[in-house]
Scaffold this motif. Structure first.
Motif, PDB file in Angstrom:
ATOM      1  N   TYR A 488      89.847 -28.803 -78.034  1.00 20.07           N
ATOM      2  CA  TYR A 488      89.975 -29.481 -79.327  1.00 20.07           C
ATOM      3  C   TYR A 488      88.769 -29.169 -80.219  1.00 20.07           C
ATOM      4  CZ  TYR A 488      93.690 -32.432 -77.365  1.00 20.07           C
ATOM      5  OH  TYR A 488      94.850 -32.892 -76.806  1.00 20.07           O
ATOM      6  N   GLU A 610      93.761 -30.177 -83.032  1.00 17.12           N
ATOM      7  CA  GLU A 610      94.296 -29.497 -81.853  1.00 17.12           C
ATOM      8  C   GLU A 610      94.742 -28.089 -82.232  1.00 17.12           C
ATOM      9  OE1 GLU A 610      97.722 -31.522 -80.362  1.00 17.12           O
ATOM     10  OE2 GLU A 610      98.815 -31.457 -82.262  1.00 17.12           O
ATOM     11  N   PRO A 655     101.936 -27.183 -81.018  1.00 19.74           N
ATOM     12  CA  PRO A 655     100.620 -27.530 -80.460  1.00 19.74           C
ATOM     13  C   PRO A 655     100.465 -26.923 -79.069  1.00 19.74           C
ATOM     14  CG  PRO A 655     101.791 -29.489 -81.243  1.00 19.74           C
ATOM     15  CD  PRO A 655     102.768 -28.371 -81.235  1.00 19.74           C
ATOM     16  N   ALA A 686      95.398 -33.755 -84.649  1.00 17.40           N
ATOM     17  CA  ALA A 686      96.103 -34.201 -83.443  1.00 17.40           C
ATOM     18  C   ALA A 686      96.711 -35.578 -83.703  1.00 17.40           C
ATOM     19  CB  ALA A 686      95.132 -34.261 -82.271  1.00 17.40           C
ATOM     20  N   ASP A 690      96.153 -39.556 -79.532  1.00 21.61           N
ATOM     21  CA  ASP A 690      95.293 -38.655 -78.768  1.00 21.61           C
ATOM     22  C   ASP A 690      93.827 -38.932 -79.070  1.00 21.61           C
ATOM     23  OD1 ASP A 690      97.637 -37.556 -77.927  1.00 21.61           O
ATOM     24  OD2 ASP A 690      97.100 -35.478 -78.362  1.00 21.61           O
TER      25      ASP A 690
END
Length: 696
Positions: A488, A610, A655, A686, A690
Motif C-alpha cells: 500500500y 492500494e 485492485p 482503498a 481497509d
C-alpha cells in the motif's frame, strides 16, 4: 580479430508471453549454424531458457544473450521475458540495444504486454521490425495483426512479406510459404530440413493480384521516404531492389515505419528472411546517435561519446549475475575499447574498478571458449572483477569521466514475510538475499528487527513464487514463507495550511521556532512527495533554512500517518518562518518542521492507496458472462470488451488485493480455454474499512 562496427547488430526479441520469442531465437541459432539441433521450449532444451525454473514453466524469466553470424553480420541477440512480472529484464535490455524484433502471435495479435514492450521501445527510441509468428495456427489472421499495430501501438507497419495461406494443414488454405514483396519472389521452406532448404520461385498467377496490391502499398511507403523512388514511380519505371531496401532501412532507423515479416518459427518457415531483415533494416552502433551524459564533477556540464573505438572508453552495466568465482557484469560498450587487466572508473559509486577478465556471453553464462583480451565499441561483453557497481551504473575511462543516465525500474507491488528456520540459516539467507538483489533490481529485501522477519518485495505473484523456489531449491535454505501482502501507499485527500512550532525549555536554554507550510495533493497520487522552499529570501539563515527543508523531506521518506506506508502524491510548500534572537537554531527548526509535518498530514486527511492492475482476459464468448461477473465481485471496473477473431478480450481495472490466484480462477471458470495477463496501472484510494482496520 577486430570487428567491423558497421556489421554489428545489437538486437532484442520482445513480445507478449507465449508469442514465440524463445522459439524464434532458437531457430535463428540453428539456421546460422551456431547449433546443430533445434531446442524446444516445451522440452526444456533451448539455449536461452537454461534455468530450471524456466524449463519447468516453459517461459522466459531471465534475459539471455547469444551471438551468431548471418551473411556477414555479427549479431548480439538478447532474448527477453514476456511476463509482466519480469518486465524489468526487458527494460534494461532495451536501454542498451540498438534495435528490436517485436514478435506477435498471428492468432492473438496485439496483446497487453505487447503494448508494454512497445512503449518501452518508444521510451528508448529503439527502431524495430515486426515478425508475425504462428501463421500455421488455427485462427491465424495476418491482416488483423497489421490492422491492430497502428491504432493500439501508434506504429506504422509496412509488410515486406505476404503469407501464402494461413492456418494449419487441415484448413482449406493452409500456411505454406511467403511472398517477398521487395524482391517479388515466392519462397517455400522444406520441413524435412527444419526450414534450412528454401526454394525461391516466381510468384504464381493465383497470388499475383494480391502480391501486386501489397507491393503497391509498400512502394507508397518507400515513395514517402525517398524522392528518387517517387520520381521513378511517377514515370512508371521499376524501382530497383537496392533503392527499396535503402528506403525501408532509412524509414526504420527514423522510426517512421516498421517492416513486417511473417512465418512459423516452430516449423522453420520465414525465419531466414527475418534474419536477413535484421541486417538490412536494423541499425548498427554507428547508426545510433552519440550517447549523452554528464560530467560527474560538474553536474551541469553535458558530455557525449561517439560510437568510435578512438574515443575514451564508456560503457553501461545493465545486468549482474552473481557467481562464486566473481560476479558477471554484463556491459554494453558505447565508445572506446575495454581491455583485460585494466582499471575503469564508476562515477555513480566514485570508485575505481578492476577488469580482471573479459568474456563473450552465451545464454546466461560465460561462453566456454569466449575469453578475450579486448572488446570494442558497439559490443556486449561479460566482465569479471568489478565489486562496487550496480545495475544501471556507468563505467568509463579513469581520466576521461562521464556518467550516463541510469536505468529506472518500476516500484514493487507485492511483499511477503520470510524467516529462517534456525539461527544457522540466517547468515546464509542474508548473503543469498544480497546476491539476489544484485541480480534483480526489482527485488527488495528489508529486515524487520522488531518481529525477526525479513520482508521481500517483487513485481507480482509469479515473481515472488520464483524467488521462493530459488531460495529453497537452488540455495537449499530452510525458510518459512508467509502469505503475500499488497504494498500500500499513503497520500492526503485535501489541503491544509498549518503552523509548526518549537517552544521548549531544555536545561537553561529556551528554544523557539515557528514555520508555516501548506499541504496539497498532487494530480498523480503515485508521484513522490515534493517539498518547495517558498520562504522569503532573508527569512532565515542558510544553515537553519536548509535544516528545516531537509527535515520535511526526511519525514516524507519515513512514511505516512495511517500505518507508515510510503507517502506519495503530496506537495508541501514551506511559506513562512519566525525565529527569536536566541534559541532558534537548526534543532529548533527541525522540531518545528516535524510538528508542521504531523499537523499537515492529519488536517489534510490521510488516505490509504492500494495498487490497481490493468487486467486483460482473452476468452471464448461462451464464458464471458462468468468472467465479467467474477471480475465485478473482485471490485474490478470493466473498461471495455473487444472482439479479436473468435475470442473476446475483456479489459478491466482491478485492485491487486483482490487478484491473488486469479490465473487459476480464469482457467477454472473457462474449462482452461481462457487466459489472462496483468500489469500495474496505478494507485486508487482503498476502501474505508481497509484503512480503519489495518494494523501495521
Amino acid at each position: 580479430m577486430a570487428q567491423d562496427i558497421n556489421q554489428i547488430r545489437n538486437i532484442g526479441i520482445i513480445a507478449h508471453i507465449d508469442a514465440g520469442k524463445t522459439t524464434v531465437t532458437e531457430r535463428m541459432l540453428y539456421l546460422s549454424g551456431e547449433k546443430h539441433r533445434v531446442g524446444r521450449v516445451d522440452h526444456g532444451t533451448t539455449d536461452t531458457d537454461d534455468d530450471p525454473e524456466e524449463q519447468e514453466r516453459g517461459i522466459t524469466i531471465f534475459s539471455a544473450c547469444v551471438k551468431y553470424q548471418w551473411k556477414g553480420f555479427n549479431i548480439n541477440l538478447l532474448d527477453t521475458p514476456g511476463h509482466v512480472d519480469f518486465t524489468a529484464e526487458v527494460e534494461r535490455c532495451l536501454r542498451v540495444l540498438d534495435g528490436a524484433v517485436v514478435v506477435f502471435s498471428a492468432r492473438e495479435g496485439v496483446e497487453a504486454q505487447s503494448e508494454t514492450v512497445w512503449r518501452q521501445a518508444d521510451k528508448y527510441e529503439v527502431p524495430r521490425i515486426v515478425f508475425v509468428n504462428k501463421m500455421d495456427r488455427e485462427g491465424a489472421d495476418f491482416q488483423s495483426v497489421i490492422d491492430d499495430i497502428g491504432p493500439r501501438l501508434g506504429g506504422r507497419p509496412v509488410p515486406v512479406e505476404l503469407p501464402v495461406g494461413q492456418g494449419p494443414p487441415h484448413v482449406a488454405d493452409p500456411f505454406r510459404g511467403t511472398i517477398d514483396l521487395v524482391r517479388n519472389k515466392m519462397r517455400k521452406f522444406d520441413p524435412e530440413t527444419e526450414g534450412k532448404n528454401v526454394t525461391e520461385t516466381e510468384i504464381p498467377d493465383e497470388f499475383a493480384d494480391d502480391a501486386a496490391l501489397w507491393r503497391e502499398q509498400l512502394l507508397e511507403a518507400v515513395c514517402e521516404i525517398d524522392e528518387d523512388a517517387m520520381a521513378l514511380v511517377m514515370e512508371d519505371k521499376p524501382v530497383p531492389e537496392e533503392m527499396v531496401i535503402a528506403a525501408i532501412r532509412k524509414g526504420t532507423l527514423e522510426r517512421t515505419i516498421q517492416p513486417v515479416f511473417c512465418g512459423s518459427a516452430l516449423h522453420g518457415i520465414g525465419v531466414q528472411p527475418l534474419m536477413t531483415g535484421v541486417g538490412d533494416y536494423l541499425p548498427s552502433p554507428l547508426d545510433r546517435p552519440p550517447v549523452q551524459g554528464i560530467d560527474p564533477k560538474k553536474q551541469d556540464k553535458t558530455l557525449s561519446r561517439k560510437p568510435d573505438p578512438k574515443e575514451p572508453f564508456c560503457g553501461l552495466v545493465f545486468k549482474i549475475l552473481p557467481a562464486k568465482t566473481g560476479d558477471n557484469y554484463w556491459i554494453r560498450v558505447y565508445s572506446g575499447e575495454l581491455k583485460q587487466n585494466s582499471r575503469v572508473y564508476c562515477p555513480n559509486r566514485d570508485k575505481k574498478e578492476n577488469v580482471a577478465q573479459l568474456w563473450q556471453i552465451h545464454a546466461t553464462k560465460k561462453d566456454r571458449d569466449g575469453q578475450t583480451d579486448t572488446v570494442t565499441t558497439g559490443d556486449i561483453c561479460c566482465v569479471i572483477g568489478p565489486r562496487f557497481a550496480i545495475t544501471g551504473d556507468t563505467v568509463c575511462d579513469v581520466k576521461e569521466n562521464i556518467e550516463l543516465p541510469s536505468i529506472k525500474f518500476a516500484d514493487t507491488v507485492l511483499s511477503m514475510a520470510i524467516e529462517p528456520e534456525s539461527t544457522a540459516d540466517r547468515k546464509k539467507l542474508d548473503e543469498t538475499l544480497d546476491m539476489l538483489r544484485r541480480q534483480d533490481p526489482t527485488f527488495q529485501a528489508v529486515e524487520n528487527e522488531d518481529i525477526g522477519q525479513t520482508l521481500i518485495s517483487g513485481m507480482g505473484e509469479l515473481h515472488l513464487e520464483v524467488i521462493q523456489h530459488r531460495l529453497t531449491r537452488d540455495f537449499g535454505l530452510n525458510v518459512k514463507f508467509y502469505k503475500p501482502r499488497v504494498n500500500y501507499r499513503e497520500t492526503i485527500g485535501g489541503t491544509a495550511s498549518v503552523v509548526g512550532q518549537c517552544n521548549r525549555q531544555i536545561g537553561d536554554k529556551q528554544m523557539f521556532a515557528r514555520i508555516n507550510a501548506t499541504f496539497s495533493p498532487l494530480d498523480d497520487a503515485s508521484k513522490p512527495v515534493i517539498v518547495f522552499d517558498r520562504l522569503p529570501p532573508d527569512c532565515l539563515p542558510n544553515d537553519v533554512r536548509t535544516a528545516a527543508i531537509e527535515e520535511f523531506r526526511q519525514r516524507a521518506e519515513g512514511g505516512g500517518f495511517i500505518a507508515g506506508f510510503p507517502l506519495s502524491g503530496v506537495k508541501i510548500e514551506v511559506t513562512d518562518a519566525e525565529m527569536a534572537e536566541e534559541g532558534s537554531d537548526e534543532v529548533a527548526f527541525r522540531i518545528a518542521a516535524g510538528d508542521a509535518f504531523d499537523k499537515g498530514l492529519e488536517q489534510a486527511g490521510p488516505v490509504l492507496l492500494e495498487p490497481v492492475m490493468k487486467v486483460e482476459v482473452t476468452t471464448p464468448e461462451d464464458y464471458m458472462g462468468e468472467l465479467v461477473g467474477d471480475l465485478q465481485q473482485r471490485r474490478a471496473i470493466v473498461a471495455g470488451t473487444e472482439q479479436r477473431g473468435a475470442m473476446t478480450v475483456i479489459t478491466a481495472h482491478a485492485p491487486l488485493k483482490e487478484m491473488f490466484g486469479y490465473s487459476s480462477a480464469v482457467r477454472s471458470l473457462s474449462q482452461g480455454r481462457a487466459g489472462s495477463s496483468m500489469e500495474p496501472l496505478g494507485y486508487q484510494p482503498a476502501p474505508k474499512e481497509d484503512a480503519e482496520t489495518f494494523s501495521y
